[in-house]
Design a protein around this motif. Structure first.
Motif, PDB file in Angstrom:
ATOM      1  N   ALA A   1     -23.140   6.345 -21.295  1.00 45.77           N
ATOM      2  CA  ALA A   1     -22.673   4.951 -21.734  1.00 45.77           C
ATOM      3  C   ALA A   1     -22.194   4.091 -20.405  1.00 45.77           C
TER       4      ALA A   1
ATOM      5  N   GLU B   1     -19.095   3.250 -15.643  1.00 42.05           N
ATOM      6  CA  GLU B   1     -19.800   4.317 -16.266  1.00 42.05           C
ATOM      7  C   GLU B   1     -19.278   5.398 -16.816  1.00 42.05           C
TER       8      GLU B   1
ATOM      9  N   ARG C   1     -27.689  -6.186 -35.600  1.00 41.72           N
ATOM     10  CA  ARG C   1     -27.610  -6.090 -34.011  1.00 41.72           C
ATOM     11  C   ARG C   1     -26.575  -7.145 -33.632  1.00 41.72           C
TER      12      ARG C   1
ATOM     13  N   THR D   1     -25.984   0.100 -29.110  1.00 41.42           N
ATOM     14  CA  THR D   1     -27.075   0.738 -28.496  1.00 41.42           C
ATOM     15  C   THR D   1     -27.991  -0.016 -27.561  1.00 41.42           C
ATOM     16  N   LEU D   2     -28.727   0.719 -26.730  1.00 45.81           N
ATOM     17  CA  LEU D   2     -29.763  -0.186 -25.858  1.00 45.81           C
ATOM     18  C   LEU D   2     -30.473  -0.930 -26.753  1.00 45.81           C
ATOM     19  N   ASP D   3     -30.865  -0.926 -27.845  1.00 45.83           N
ATOM     20  CA  ASP D   3     -31.742  -2.007 -28.503  1.00 45.83           C
ATOM     21  C   ASP D   3     -30.842  -2.831 -29.480  1.00 45.83           C
TER      22      ASP D   3
ATOM     23  N   VAL E   1     -22.352   0.203 -23.806  1.00 45.91           N
ATOM     24  CA  VAL E   1     -23.820   0.298 -24.168  1.00 45.91           C
ATOM     25  C   VAL E   1     -24.223   1.778 -24.062  1.00 45.91           C
ATOM     26  N   HIS E   2     -24.502   2.296 -25.336  1.00 50.21           N
ATOM     27  CA  HIS E   2     -25.104   3.704 -25.195  1.00 50.21           C
ATOM     28  C   HIS E   2     -26.369   4.058 -24.914  1.00 50.21           C
ATOM     29  N   PRO E   3     -26.852   5.220 -24.361  1.00 51.55           N
ATOM     30  CA  PRO E   3     -28.139   5.313 -24.168  1.00 51.55           C
ATOM     31  C   PRO E   3     -29.045   6.080 -25.363  1.00 51.55           C
TER      32      PRO E   3
ATOM     33  N   GLN F   1     -19.389  -2.674 -20.133  1.00 52.07           N
ATOM     34  CA  GLN F   1     -19.218  -4.086 -19.697  1.00 52.07           C
ATOM     35  C   GLN F   1     -18.481  -4.936 -19.988  1.00 52.07           C
TER      36      GLN F   1
ATOM     37  N   LEU G   1     -31.447   4.668 -28.772  1.00 46.50           N
ATOM     38  CA  LEU G   1     -32.372   3.682 -29.272  1.00 46.50           C
ATOM     39  C   LEU G   1     -32.256   3.642 -31.191  1.00 46.50           C
TER      40      LEU G   1
END
Length: 186
Positions: A177, A172, A154, A11-13, A144-146, A180, A148
Motif C-alpha cells: 500500500a 510506502e 468509488r 483500492t487501485l480501481d 492506496v492498496h494493491p 499519499q 482491484l
C-alpha cells in the motif's frame, strides 16, 4: 484554525468500500492509530458513524473483545476517546462521545474548523463528497492498496468539478500500500 482532513483506504480501481479486502495489517493499523491520535475530532455521516461504533466502541464490560488483536487496541482506544460529530437527517440522538451536527452543513463544518486544535478527520463516502463540493477539505490522505475490487462505491464518485491537488507527502508500506497526502491547489 483546525484543518479538515479526509483520510481513507482505497483500492487501485478507486473502491472505498470497507469490505473490499483491504483490512489493515499491524503496520497500517499503527498508521491509522497515529492519524486518529493526531486529531481533536472526527466528522462522520450516519452510516460511517454506526459502522465505526459497532466495531470500535469500548464494550460495557470495559474489556476489548477477544477477536481484537493486541495491535488494534491503541486504535480502538483512540477512536473511542475522540469527540465525534455526526451528520444525519434520520438520527434523533447519538452517544459514544458524539453530538449531532445541526443546521447548514457548510456553516457547521466552518465552525468546527474555526475551533483551535490539531485537526478534524472526516471519513466515509457520501459526506466527504459533499464537503469536497463545498471546498471544505484541507487535506486528503489516501492509502492506496494493491487490490482491484471490481465493484463498490468509488472515491469521490460524482464530484461535479475537477479539483486540482498537490502531492505533499508519500509513504510506502510493507503490504504494498502507498499513503499519499494531498492539498487542494488554490
Amino acid at each position: 484554525m483546525r484543518p479538515l482532513r479526509y483520510a481513507i483506504n482505497v483500492t487501485l480501481d478507486g473502491c472505498v468500500h470497507h469490505e473490499a479486502g483491504i483490512a489493515p495489517d499491524e503496520e497500517l493499523m499503527g498508521f491509522w492509530t497515529a492519524e486518529m491520535q493526531s486529531v481533536d475530532a472526527v466528522l462522520y455521516g450516519r452510516t460511517t458513524y454506526q459502522m465505526m461504533e459497532s466495531v470500535w466502541r469500548r464494550p460495557a464490560s470495559g474489556r476489548w473483545p477477544d477477536w481484537m488483536e493486541e495491535w488494534e487496541i491503541p486504535f480502538a482506544e483512540a477512536i473511542d476517546r475522540v469527540p465525534k460529530h455526526v451528520v444525519s437527517s434520520t438520527l434523533d440522538a447519538v452517544d459514544w462521545n458524539a453530538e449531532l451536527v445541526h443546521g447548514d452543513l457548510a456553516d457547521a463544518v466552518r465552525a468546527l474548523k474555526n475551533q483551535p486544535g490539531e485537526g478534524t478527520s472526516v471519513g466515509g463516502v457520501t459526506l466527504p463528497l459533499r464537503l469536497a463540493e463545498l471546498g471544505l477539505i484541507d487535506e486528503y490522505i489516501f492509502v492506496v492498496h494493491p487490490v482491484l475490487a471490481g465493484h463498490g462505491p468509488r472515491l469521490l464518485d460524482g464530484l461535479s468539478e475537477r479539483t486540482n491537488l498537490e502531492l505533499i507527502d508519500r509513504r510506502e508500506f510493507g503490504s504494498g500500500a502507498v499513503g499519499q497526502w494531498y492539498r487542494p491547489v488554490a
